[in-house]
Design an enzyme around this catalytic site. Structure first.
Site, PDB file in Angstrom:
ATOM      1  N   TYR A 162     -19.773 -27.908   6.079  1.00 26.21           N
ATOM      2  CA  TYR A 162     -20.165 -27.354   4.854  1.00 26.21           C
ATOM      3  C   TYR A 162     -21.570 -28.237   4.541  1.00 26.21           C
ATOM      4  O   TYR A 162     -22.030 -29.135   5.283  1.00 26.21           O
ATOM      5  CB  TYR A 162     -19.309 -27.461   3.896  1.00 26.21           C
ATOM      6  N   GLN A 187     -15.053 -17.252  19.166  1.00 25.99           N
ATOM      7  CA  GLN A 187     -13.917 -18.210  19.264  1.00 25.99           C
ATOM      8  C   GLN A 187     -14.048 -18.982  20.451  1.00 25.99           C
ATOM      9  O   GLN A 187     -13.852 -20.308  20.657  1.00 25.99           O
ATOM     10  CB  GLN A 187     -12.787 -17.935  18.831  1.00 25.99           C
ATOM     11  N   MET A 228     -21.130 -18.477  17.085  1.00 25.58           N
ATOM     12  CA  MET A 228     -20.359 -18.278  18.470  1.00 25.58           C
ATOM     13  C   MET A 228     -19.238 -17.662  18.275  1.00 25.58           C
ATOM     14  O   MET A 228     -18.410 -17.681  17.165  1.00 25.58           O
ATOM     15  CB  MET A 228     -19.895 -19.402  19.452  1.00 25.58           C
ATOM     16  N   ARG A 278     -15.211 -28.621  10.434  1.00 24.21           N
ATOM     17  CA  ARG A 278     -14.780 -28.319   8.988  1.00 24.21           C
ATOM     18  C   ARG A 278     -13.611 -27.329   8.845  1.00 24.21           C
ATOM     19  O   ARG A 278     -13.200 -26.715   9.825  1.00 24.21           O
ATOM     20  CB  ARG A 278     -16.175 -27.688   8.441  1.00 24.21           C
ATOM     21  N   GLY A 279     -13.203 -27.432   7.730  1.00 28.10           N
ATOM     22  CA  GLY A 279     -12.177 -26.479   7.430  1.00 28.10           C
ATOM     23  C   GLY A 279     -10.818 -26.654   8.029  1.00 28.10           C
ATOM     24  O   GLY A 279     -10.231 -27.960   8.134  1.00 28.10           O
ATOM     25  N   GLU A 280     -10.167 -25.398   8.524  1.00 27.68           N
ATOM     26  CA  GLU A 280      -9.059 -25.622   9.327  1.00 27.68           C
ATOM     27  C   GLU A 280      -9.133 -25.104  10.652  1.00 27.68           C
ATOM     28  O   GLU A 280      -8.654 -25.680  11.600  1.00 27.68           O
ATOM     29  CB  GLU A 280      -8.106 -24.593   8.595  1.00 27.68           C
ATOM     30  N   SER A 291     -11.853 -24.798  13.169  1.00 26.42           N
ATOM     31  CA  SER A 291     -12.408 -25.609  14.061  1.00 26.42           C
ATOM     32  C   SER A 291     -11.800 -27.052  13.989  1.00 26.42           C
ATOM     33  O   SER A 291     -11.782 -27.799  15.115  1.00 26.42           O
ATOM     34  CB  SER A 291     -13.970 -25.888  13.416  1.00 26.42           C
ATOM     35  N   GLY A 300     -12.443 -19.612   8.276  1.00 25.29           N
ATOM     36  CA  GLY A 300     -11.189 -20.359   8.442  1.00 25.29           C
ATOM     37  C   GLY A 300      -9.881 -19.141   8.409  1.00 25.29           C
ATOM     38  O   GLY A 300      -9.163 -19.010   9.430  1.00 25.29           O
ATOM     39  N   ASP A 301     -10.130 -18.387   7.505  1.00 25.44           N
ATOM     40  CA  ASP A 301      -8.872 -17.487   7.137  1.00 25.44           C
ATOM     41  C   ASP A 301      -8.880 -16.485   8.383  1.00 25.44           C
ATOM     42  O   ASP A 301      -7.743 -16.210   8.799  1.00 25.44           O
ATOM     43  CB  ASP A 301      -8.905 -16.856   5.765  1.00 25.44           C
TER      44      ASP A 301
END
Length: 384
Positions: free
Chosen positions: A195, A257, A255, A273-275, A277, A18-19
């Protein structure tokens, strides 16, 4: 017209993509669309190379898509600070770099790019300054889902490209074929990126027992272990395909982005999930479920509910309830199968709403554009 400037973006890769995913997209957009000179400092080039296969994980300095990518290591070398300095997601800048900022004699815009949140206090805290002990001033910049926040990352041509792709079955077929997937006529196409999640088994049970065929595309990642347990196989790898009942499972490669965008655009429903995606799935204009990163103090539930309050408030009571229950079950790790059955009944309303939501977010502006505008406005105030 934006002012051309030098930007330094610092990214500390924690334990997921994510970061670096957010900062890499942001750096590319600042360079490509706003003509800014951008250096992206990354402390984990191996992870960066997964998103940018052309990258050399051993190089100290390299250029990709107009962005200068630098290794950020403990052995910090003297570096002239940029005009705009972004510490992404509360990572700590190298102390020698901060010292150089303070000693430069220049006005440097220091921004703390925060994690994405829909909580109501974000609007009040966005763009507030914080005076540092050394006399420097740092501003907090919050991405968000409302006009008075920093907005979401969105390239200028993103919605046009998405619409063209989703309207062209030949493009979709060719993309899926590149993954080794042939879409079944009449089948529902779904993607799973999450996750580790014990809710997956119940969802797969529901998909396998469905009266309609389902094809589930699962990129390589952390959730593969749960899928393998459900299938009763020791492990799963890209290229593997399994069928159970009405469900065909297709494991696809990790993949880039841009490729992942195409995957999201191809599907009828996306589990993300996360930020990184999560944002991209919203631009796809398709119903989704978000596996939010769990926090030890359960603060993630407040963030999850805050988003749903914004996202779902215009849905009918039944669609709203179905969406909330599935998201709750997905993040609680149980009950996803029963909740999915209720969600599918509301799919037409959820699809219409997802498409309308993208237009609302476009109207709020995009993160890169708002950052450039903020710098230009700040610079004008400094020299006024």
């Amino acid at each position: 017209m934006s002012v051309k400037a030098k930007w330094d973006i610092f990214c500390a890769v924690v334990d997921n993509f994510g970061d670096i995913g957010v900062t890499w997209r942001l750096a590319r957009q600042l360079a490509a669309e706003h003509g800014q000179h951008v250096r992206l400092w990354v402390d984990d080039l191996d992870t960066f190379a997964r998103l940018c296969p052309a990258a050399n994980a051993e190089a100290e300095q390299q250029l990709h898509e107009g962005v200068e990518v630098r290794r950020w290591s403990g052995q910090w070398s003297a570096t002239e600070p940029a005009d705009v300095v972004i510490e992404a997601f509360a990572c700590n800048l190298p102390q020698p770099y901060i010292n150089a900022m303070a000693a430069s004699g220049r006005r440097i815009l220091w921004l703390n790019l925060e994690y994405l949140s829909a909580e109501d206090w974000i609007v009040g805290c966005h763009a507030l300054p914080s005076l540092q002990a050394n006399g420097l001033q740092k501003y907090f910049f919050f991405p968000g889902f409302e006009a008075r926040t920093g907005g979401l990352i969105r390239e200028a041509d993103l919605m046009l490209r998405c619409a063209e792709f989703q309207g062209d079955m030949a493009q979709q077929t060719a993309f899926l074929a590149s993954l080794g997937v042939a879409r079944q006529p009449g089948a529902r196409l779904l993607s799973l990126f999450a996750y580790e999640n014990t809710a997956v088994a119940g969802w797969l049970d529901a998909l396998a027992a469905d009266s309609r065929s389902n094809q589930l595309l699962v990129p390589e990642g952390r959730v593969l272990g749960d899928v393998a347990v459900w299938l009763g196989v020791p492990s799963l790898h890209a290229g593997d395909q399994h069928r159970r009942g009405s469900l065909q499972l297709c494991i696809v490669p990790f993949m880039t982005q841009d490729e992942y965008d195409l995957l999201l655009w191809s599907c009828d429903f996306n589990a993300v999930r996360g930020e990184e995606s999560f944002i991209r799935a919203q631009w796809a204009g398709r119903p989704l479920v978000w596996h939010i990163y769990p926090q030890e103090d359960d603060a993630h539930w407040d963030k999850l509910h805050a988003f749903l309050d914004l996202y779902a408030h215009e849905l009918s009571p039944t669609a709203n309830a179905a969406l909330r229950e599935f998201w709750r079950a997905w993040n609680a790790g149980q009950g996803a199968g029963e909740a999915w059955t209720a969600l599918v009944r509301e799919y037409p309303a959820l699809l219409e709403h997802a498409e309308a939501w993208t237009h609302e977010q476009v109207a709020n502006g995009d993160l890169a554009g708002k950052l450039v505008f903020f710098f230009t406005d700040w610079l004008g105030a400094v020299h006024a």
